[in-house]
Design an enzyme around this catalytic site. Sequence first.
Site, PDB file in Angstrom:
ATOM      1  N   THR A   1      55.908 -15.098 -90.198  1.00 29.78           N
ATOM      2  CA  THR A   1      57.089 -15.821 -90.637  1.00 29.78           C
ATOM      3  C   THR A   1      57.067 -16.924 -89.700  1.00 29.78           C
ATOM      4  O   THR A   1      57.129 -16.746 -88.425  1.00 29.78           O
ATOM      5  CB  THR A   1      58.355 -15.099 -91.017  1.00 29.78           C
ATOM      6  OG1 THR A   1      58.835 -14.829 -89.728  1.00 29.78           O
ATOM      7  CG2 THR A   1      58.189 -13.958 -91.734  1.00 29.78           C
ATOM      8  N   GLY A   2      57.534 -18.280 -90.184  1.00 31.70           N
ATOM      9  CA  GLY A   2      57.706 -19.393 -89.141  1.00 31.70           C
ATOM     10  C   GLY A   2      56.217 -19.624 -88.377  1.00 31.70           C
ATOM     11  O   GLY A   2      56.253 -20.020 -87.246  1.00 31.70           O
ATOM     12  N   GLY A   3      55.106 -19.494 -89.505  1.00 28.32           N
ATOM     13  CA  GLY A   3      53.919 -19.622 -88.768  1.00 28.32           C
ATOM     14  C   GLY A   3      53.421 -21.215 -88.842  1.00 28.32           C
ATOM     15  O   GLY A   3      52.113 -21.275 -88.573  1.00 28.32           O
TER      16      GLY A   3
ATOM     17  N   GLY B   1      54.734 -23.801 -83.281  1.00 25.34           N
ATOM     18  CA  GLY B   1      55.028 -23.195 -82.213  1.00 25.34           C
ATOM     19  C   GLY B   1      54.228 -21.553 -82.043  1.00 25.34           C
ATOM     20  O   GLY B   1      53.021 -21.657 -82.420  1.00 25.34           O
ATOM     21  N   ILE B   2      54.937 -20.728 -81.702  1.00 19.37           N
ATOM     22  CA  ILE B   2      54.615 -19.473 -81.384  1.00 19.37           C
ATOM     23  C   ILE B   2      53.871 -18.858 -82.641  1.00 19.37           C
ATOM     24  O   ILE B   2      52.680 -18.196 -82.601  1.00 19.37           O
ATOM     25  CB  ILE B   2      55.452 -18.483 -80.675  1.00 19.37           C
ATOM     26  CG1 ILE B   2      56.071 -19.264 -79.605  1.00 19.37           C
ATOM     27  CG2 ILE B   2      55.357 -17.019 -80.845  1.00 19.37           C
ATOM     28  CD1 ILE B   2      57.361 -18.585 -78.773  1.00 19.37           C
ATOM     29  N   GLY B   3      54.546 -19.053 -83.681  1.00 21.07           N
ATOM     30  CA  GLY B   3      54.069 -18.405 -84.922  1.00 21.07           C
ATOM     31  C   GLY B   3      52.735 -19.255 -85.491  1.00 21.07           C
ATOM     32  O   GLY B   3      51.799 -18.334 -85.792  1.00 21.07           O
TER      33      GLY B   3
ATOM     34  N   TYR C   1      72.753 -16.633 -79.972  1.00 22.78           N
ATOM     35  CA  TYR C   1      71.420 -16.506 -80.081  1.00 22.78           C
ATOM     36  C   TYR C   1      71.154 -15.191 -79.339  1.00 22.78           C
ATOM     37  O   TYR C   1      70.422 -14.559 -79.879  1.00 22.78           O
ATOM     38  CB  TYR C   1      70.870 -17.589 -79.509  1.00 22.78           C
ATOM     39  CG  TYR C   1      69.251 -17.717 -79.247  1.00 22.78           C
ATOM     40  CD1 TYR C   1      68.449 -17.561 -80.741  1.00 22.78           C
ATOM     41  CD2 TYR C   1      68.711 -17.500 -78.379  1.00 22.78           C
ATOM     42  CE1 TYR C   1      67.019 -17.595 -80.385  1.00 22.78           C
ATOM     43  CE2 TYR C   1      67.224 -17.307 -78.040  1.00 22.78           C
ATOM     44  CZ  TYR C   1      66.552 -17.574 -79.197  1.00 22.78           C
ATOM     45  OH  TYR C   1      65.101 -17.376 -79.080  1.00 22.78           O
TER      46      TYR C   1
HETATM   47  N1  LIG Z   1      60.356 -21.522 -77.330  1.00 25.54           N
HETATM   48  C1  LIG Z   1      60.915 -20.801 -76.783  1.00 25.54           C
HETATM   49  O1  LIG Z   1      61.263 -21.052 -75.654  1.00 25.54           O
HETATM   50  C2  LIG Z   1      61.182 -19.277 -77.198  1.00 25.54           C
HETATM   51  C3  LIG Z   1      61.920 -18.460 -76.260  1.00 25.54           C
HETATM   52  C4  LIG Z   1      62.232 -17.220 -76.150  1.00 25.54           C
HETATM   53  C5  LIG Z   1      62.003 -16.751 -78.008  1.00 25.54           C
HETATM   54  N2  LIG Z   1      61.419 -17.661 -78.658  1.00 25.54           N
HETATM   55  C6  LIG Z   1      61.446 -17.190 -80.074  1.00 25.54           C
HETATM   56  O2  LIG Z   1      60.056 -17.469 -80.495  1.00 25.54           O
HETATM   57  C7  LIG Z   1      59.908 -17.589 -82.029  1.00 25.54           C
HETATM   58  C8  LIG Z   1      59.296 -18.816 -82.293  1.00 25.54           C
HETATM   59  O3  LIG Z   1      60.007 -19.895 -81.789  1.00 25.54           O
HETATM   60  P1  LIG Z   1      59.245 -21.429 -81.301  1.00 25.54           P
HETATM   61  O4  LIG Z   1      59.729 -21.743 -80.206  1.00 25.54           O
HETATM   62  O5  LIG Z   1      57.700 -20.967 -81.787  1.00 25.54           O
HETATM   63  O6  LIG Z   1      59.878 -21.935 -82.598  1.00 25.54           O
HETATM   64  P2  LIG Z   1      59.586 -23.373 -83.494  1.00 25.54           P
HETATM   65  O7  LIG Z   1      58.335 -24.071 -82.534  1.00 25.54           O
HETATM   66  O8  LIG Z   1      60.633 -24.305 -83.735  1.00 25.54           O
HETATM   67  O9  LIG Z   1      58.722 -23.031 -84.467  1.00 25.54           O
HETATM   68  C9  LIG Z   1      59.359 -22.375 -85.697  1.00 25.54           C
HETATM   69  C10 LIG Z   1      58.666 -21.852 -87.004  1.00 25.54           C
HETATM   70  O10 LIG Z   1      59.677 -21.223 -87.459  1.00 25.54           O
HETATM   71  C11 LIG Z   1      60.030 -21.910 -88.871  1.00 25.54           C
HETATM   72  N3  LIG Z   1      61.256 -21.232 -89.276  1.00 25.54           N
HETATM   73  C12 LIG Z   1      62.319 -21.889 -88.597  1.00 25.54           C
HETATM   74  N4  LIG Z   1      63.532 -21.406 -89.295  1.00 25.54           N
HETATM   75  C13 LIG Z   1      63.122 -20.763 -90.457  1.00 25.54           C
HETATM   76  C14 LIG Z   1      63.447 -19.732 -91.499  1.00 25.54           C
HETATM   77  N5  LIG Z   1      64.933 -19.928 -91.552  1.00 25.54           N
HETATM   78  N6  LIG Z   1      62.786 -19.580 -92.322  1.00 25.54           N
HETATM   79  C15 LIG Z   1      61.297 -19.439 -92.287  1.00 25.54           C
HETATM   80  N7  LIG Z   1      60.731 -20.289 -91.237  1.00 25.54           N
HETATM   81  C16 LIG Z   1      61.566 -20.838 -90.447  1.00 25.54           C
HETATM   82  C17 LIG Z   1      59.581 -23.483 -88.614  1.00 25.54           C
HETATM   83  O11 LIG Z   1      59.335 -23.981 -89.520  1.00 25.54           O
HETATM   84  P3  LIG Z   1      60.411 -24.876 -90.680  1.00 25.54           P
HETATM   85  O12 LIG Z   1      61.388 -25.533 -89.602  1.00 25.54           O
HETATM   86  O13 LIG Z   1      59.909 -25.768 -91.589  1.00 25.54           O
HETATM   87  O14 LIG Z   1      61.344 -23.676 -91.480  1.00 25.54           O
HETATM   88  C18 LIG Z   1      58.564 -23.062 -87.593  1.00 25.54           C
HETATM   89  O15 LIG Z   1      57.434 -23.008 -88.450  1.00 25.54           O
HETATM   90  C19 LIG Z   1      61.546 -17.517 -82.293  1.00 25.54           C
HETATM   91  O16 LIG Z   1      61.659 -16.333 -82.763  1.00 25.54           O
HETATM   92  C20 LIG Z   1      62.267 -17.938 -81.153  1.00 25.54           C
HETATM   93  O17 LIG Z   1      63.587 -17.386 -81.140  1.00 25.54           O
HETATM   94  C21 LIG Z   1      61.394 -19.019 -78.518  1.00 25.54           C
END
Ligand SMILES: NC(=O)c1ccc[n+]([C@@H]2O[C@H](COP(=O)([O-])OP(=O)(O)OC[C@H]3O[C@@H](n4cnc5c(N)ncnc54)[C@H](OP(=O)(O)O)[C@@H]3O)[C@@H](O)[C@H]2O)c1
Length: 253
Positions: free
Chosen positions: A16-18, A21-23, A154
Amino acid sequence: MNGQSGTFSGKIAVVTGGSAGIGLATARMIAEGGGTVYITGRDADRVAAVAASIPGDVVGVPADSASAEDLDRLFARVRERSGRLDVLVANAAAIVPAPLGSITTEIITTVFGVNIAGTIMTVQKALPLFADGGAVVLVGSMAAHKASRGQSVYAASKAGVRALARTWALELSSRRIRVNVVSPGPTDTPAITQLVPDDEARKAFFSRMGAGTPMTRAGTAEEAAAVIAFVASAAASHVNGADYHVDGGYGQV
Ligand SMILES: NC(=O)c1ccc[n+]([C@@H]2O[C@H](COP(=O)([O-])OP(=O)(O)OC[C@H]3O[C@@H](n4cnc5c(N)ncnc54)[C@H](OP(=O)(O)O)[C@@H]3O)[C@@H](O)[C@H]2O)c1
């Protein structure tokens, strides 16, 4: 080993959220390893474009993890095309900074709606499709373990994610389904670009966060994805109920 040809050969995965970013990095690694990957995100155009851009068997399904109907549609698609599921990465999250004093019920509802209710519904709705011996990876956050200004809602949601994994690891053990958390520290992804759009301010943010880590830098999406892929793979067959911190030492020292 992650992303190596054959690691996920014949496996069916949902991330999910692929679409960013990380996904996205995780989906790419699983596909590189020979797995079929279903990716989600709310922006349908981006989901389709990203799915088409990853070599391998990658299917984009637009779905909001906060929507029960969207999740039903996602797993119906997996059932009809692949018939079962081996790996589920519940990665989608809402990150809404709000210092105490400015927290609204809307913010709580949004953050808990995706990070807690969405995670619960994602895993629960996937269960009937899950092959015995599968792997669930919940993406947590170092925010659950180490304080960061403005992140209390959060952080509380991600602490909840960690708690869910402990209980589910126990509850799903009879089906040999492993449940683990991977908790990234500050990681350079579009999420952070969105929170801190100015390039200079973002550099300063990462250097401030990085200064507190033994490695003095933020992580990359690929570094977090490599650990998610490991935990999801057969190489981690005796890892269960754990929380892997991918934070350059940020929360460890
Ligand atoms: N980056 C960091 O520093 C960091 C640190 C600790 C933990 N994390 C965790 O790592 C995970 C990924 O974060 P990221 O930094 O890779 O985020 P990101 O770059 O913003 O990517 C988020 C992805 O999730 C999708 N998304 C967001 N809300 C959604 C929803 N309600 N339903 C389905 N898809 C959704 C986005 O697409 P759409 O916007 O089109 O939905 C996008 O594909 C999260 O769980 C975050 O809490 C991140």
